[in-house]
Design a protein around this motif. Structure first.
Motif, PDB file in Angstrom:
ATOM      1  N   ALA A  12       0.833  -1.207   0.000  1.00 25.00           N
ATOM      2  CA  ALA A  12       0.000   0.000   0.000  1.00 25.00           C
ATOM      3  C   ALA A  12       0.867   1.257   0.000  1.00 25.00           C
ATOM      4  CB  ALA A  12      -0.925  -0.006   1.223  1.00 25.00           C
ATOM      5  N   ALA A  13       1.923   1.259   0.796  1.00 23.73           N
ATOM      6  CA  ALA A  13       2.806   2.420   0.847  1.00 23.73           C
ATOM      7  C   ALA A  13       3.555   2.592  -0.467  1.00 23.73           C
ATOM      8  CB  ALA A  13       3.784   2.289   2.011  1.00 23.73           C
ATOM      9  N   MET A  14       3.952   1.494  -1.088  1.00 25.80           N
ATOM     10  CA  MET A  14       4.628   1.579  -2.385  1.00 25.80           C
ATOM     11  C   MET A  14       3.707   2.180  -3.442  1.00 25.80           C
ATOM     12  SD  MET A  14       7.779   0.690  -2.272  1.00 25.80           S
ATOM     13  CE  MET A  14       8.087   0.520  -4.012  1.00 25.80           C
ATOM     14  N   GLU A  15       2.436   1.828  -3.384  1.00 27.20           N
ATOM     15  CA  GLU A  15       1.476   2.415  -4.321  1.00 27.20           C
ATOM     16  C   GLU A  15       1.365   3.923  -4.101  1.00 27.20           C
ATOM     17  OE1 GLU A  15      -2.199   0.238  -4.003  1.00 27.20           O
ATOM     18  OE2 GLU A  15      -1.232  -1.632  -4.608  1.00 27.20           O
ATOM     19  N   ARG A  16       1.375   4.352  -2.827  1.00 27.96           N
ATOM     20  CA  ARG A  16       1.337   5.788  -2.527  1.00 27.96           C
ATOM     21  C   ARG A  16       2.577   6.492  -3.048  1.00 27.96           C
ATOM     22  NH1 ARG A  16       1.129   5.915   3.231  1.00 27.96           N
ATOM     23  NH2 ARG A  16       1.652   8.104   3.008  1.00 27.96           N
ATOM     24  N   ALA A  20       2.479   9.480  -5.887  1.00 30.93           N
ATOM     25  CA  ALA A  20       3.083  10.783  -5.612  1.00 30.93           C
ATOM     26  C   ALA A  20       4.221  11.060  -6.591  1.00 30.93           C
ATOM     27  CB  ALA A  20       3.585  10.842  -4.176  1.00 30.93           C
ATOM     28  N   ALA A  21       5.006  10.047  -6.916  1.00 21.61           N
ATOM     29  CA  ALA A  21       6.118  10.228  -7.851  1.00 21.61           C
ATOM     30  C   ALA A  21       5.609  10.628  -9.225  1.00 21.61           C
ATOM     31  CB  ALA A  21       6.948   8.957  -7.938  1.00 21.61           C
ATOM     32  N   LEU A  22       4.501  10.065  -9.619  1.00 16.69           N
ATOM     33  CA  LEU A  22       3.908  10.439 -10.912  1.00 16.69           C
ATOM     34  C   LEU A  22       3.538  11.919 -10.923  1.00 16.69           C
ATOM     35  CD1 LEU A  22       2.903   9.560 -13.694  1.00 16.69           C
ATOM     36  CD2 LEU A  22       0.719   8.987 -12.622  1.00 16.69           C
ATOM     37  N   LYS A  23       2.947  12.390  -9.841  1.00 11.20           N
ATOM     38  CA  LYS A  23       2.588  13.810  -9.747  1.00 11.20           C
ATOM     39  C   LYS A  23       3.831  14.691  -9.720  1.00 11.20           C
ATOM     40  CE  LYS A  23      -1.734  12.911  -7.315  1.00 11.20           C
ATOM     41  NZ  LYS A  23      -2.444  13.053  -6.038  1.00 11.20           N
ATOM     42  N   VAL A  24       4.861  14.257  -8.990  1.00  9.03           N
ATOM     43  CA  VAL A  24       6.096  15.028  -8.906  1.00  9.03           C
ATOM     44  C   VAL A  24       6.771  15.104 -10.277  1.00  9.03           C
ATOM     45  CG1 VAL A  24       8.452  15.020  -7.949  1.00  9.03           C
ATOM     46  CG2 VAL A  24       6.487  14.611  -6.453  1.00  9.03           C
ATOM     47  N   SER A  25       6.674  14.017 -11.028  1.00 10.97           N
ATOM     48  CA  SER A  25       7.330  13.979 -12.340  1.00 10.97           C
ATOM     49  C   SER A  25       6.746  14.985 -13.326  1.00 10.97           C
ATOM     50  CB  SER A  25       7.257  12.575 -12.938  1.00 10.97           C
ATOM     51  OG  SER A  25       5.933  12.270 -13.340  1.00 10.97           O
ATOM     52  N   GLN A  26       5.593  15.543 -13.013  1.00  7.98           N
ATOM     53  CA  GLN A  26       4.974  16.536 -13.891  1.00  7.98           C
ATOM     54  C   GLN A  26       5.655  17.896 -13.774  1.00  7.98           C
ATOM     55  OE1 GLN A  26       0.850  16.346 -12.829  1.00  7.98           O
ATOM     56  NE2 GLN A  26       0.594  14.326 -13.750  1.00  7.98           N
ATOM     57  N   ALA A  30       3.367  22.129 -11.898  1.00  9.18           N
ATOM     58  CA  ALA A  30       2.103  21.410 -11.764  1.00  9.18           C
ATOM     59  C   ALA A  30       1.428  21.789 -10.452  1.00  9.18           C
ATOM     60  CB  ALA A  30       2.340  19.905 -11.808  1.00  9.18           C
ATOM     61  N   PRO A  31       0.099  21.878 -10.464  1.00  6.64           N
ATOM     62  CA  PRO A  31      -0.610  22.186  -9.218  1.00  6.64           C
ATOM     63  C   PRO A  31      -0.362  21.100  -8.171  1.00  6.64           C
ATOM     64  CG  PRO A  31      -2.128  22.137 -11.107  1.00  6.64           C
ATOM     65  CD  PRO A  31      -0.790  21.703 -11.593  1.00  6.64           C
ATOM     66  N   GLY A  32      -0.116  21.526  -6.949  1.00  5.47           N
ATOM     67  CA  GLY A  32       0.078  20.574  -5.857  1.00  5.47           C
ATOM     68  C   GLY A  32       1.447  19.915  -5.861  1.00  5.47           C
ATOM     69  N   PHE A  33       2.414  20.499  -6.554  1.00  2.00           N
ATOM     70  CA  PHE A  33       3.747  19.903  -6.637  1.00  2.00           C
ATOM     71  C   PHE A  33       4.368  19.723  -5.256  1.00  2.00           C
ATOM     72  CE2 PHE A  33       8.382  20.464  -6.840  1.00  2.00           C
ATOM     73  CZ  PHE A  33       8.730  19.376  -7.617  1.00  2.00           C
ATOM     74  N   ALA A  43       5.303   8.753   2.286  1.00  2.15           N
ATOM     75  CA  ALA A  43       5.049   7.375   1.862  1.00  2.15           C
ATOM     76  C   ALA A  43       6.337   6.565   1.887  1.00  2.15           C
ATOM     77  CB  ALA A  43       4.428   7.360   0.472  1.00  2.15           C
ATOM     78  N   GLN A  44       7.464   7.193   1.546  1.00  2.00           N
ATOM     79  CA  GLN A  44       8.749   6.509   1.614  1.00  2.00           C
ATOM     80  C   GLN A  44       9.027   6.064   3.046  1.00  2.00           C
ATOM     81  OE1 GLN A  44      12.143   8.919   0.546  1.00  2.00           O
ATOM     82  NE2 GLN A  44      13.593   7.416   1.325  1.00  2.00           N
ATOM     83  N   ARG A  45       8.778   6.933   3.997  1.00  2.00           N
ATOM     84  CA  ARG A  45       8.994   6.579   5.406  1.00  2.00           C
ATOM     85  C   ARG A  45       8.047   5.463   5.838  1.00  2.00           C
ATOM     86  NH1 ARG A  45      13.672   8.279   5.208  1.00  2.00           N
ATOM     87  NH2 ARG A  45      14.060  10.481   5.456  1.00  2.00           N
ATOM     88  N   ASP A  46       6.821   5.478   5.310  1.00  2.00           N
ATOM     89  CA  ASP A  46       5.875   4.401   5.622  1.00  2.00           C
ATOM     90  C   ASP A  46       6.377   3.067   5.087  1.00  2.00           C
ATOM     91  OD1 ASP A  46       4.239   6.229   6.874  1.00  2.00           O
ATOM     92  OD2 ASP A  46       2.777   6.346   5.226  1.00  2.00           O
TER      93      ASP A  46
END
Length: 69
Positions: A12-16, A20-26, A30-33, A43-46
């Motif tokens: 589940a954490a890996m999916e998060r 998030a990485a997909l959004k960051v890659s924009q 991008a809004p919400g960067f 999520a990495q810490r999780d």
């Protein structure tokens, strides 16, 4: 306790992290960067914490098996 049950939080954490990485890659325009960067780090810490739980569980089970044999 099954390893599959223990691995659930890791998955589940890996999916998060992936989401998030997909959004960051924009990119930073991008809004919400910034929020995505924070989400990815959280999520990495999780993931790290969940992996440690699986490691500890494995060690405890190994110890119990050694004691019972």
């Amino acid at each position: 306790m099954s390893v599959n049950i223990s691995a659930g939080p890791v998955q589940a954490a890996m999916e998060r992290v992936s989401e998030a990485a997909l959004k960051v890659s924009q990119g930073p325009v991008a809004p919400g960067f910034a929020a995505s960067v924070v989400d990815m780090k959280a999520a990495q810490r999780d993931v790290e914490a969940a992996v440690q739980v699986v490691r500890t569980e494995s060690e405890v089970l190994g110890y119990l098996i050694d004691e019972l044999v």
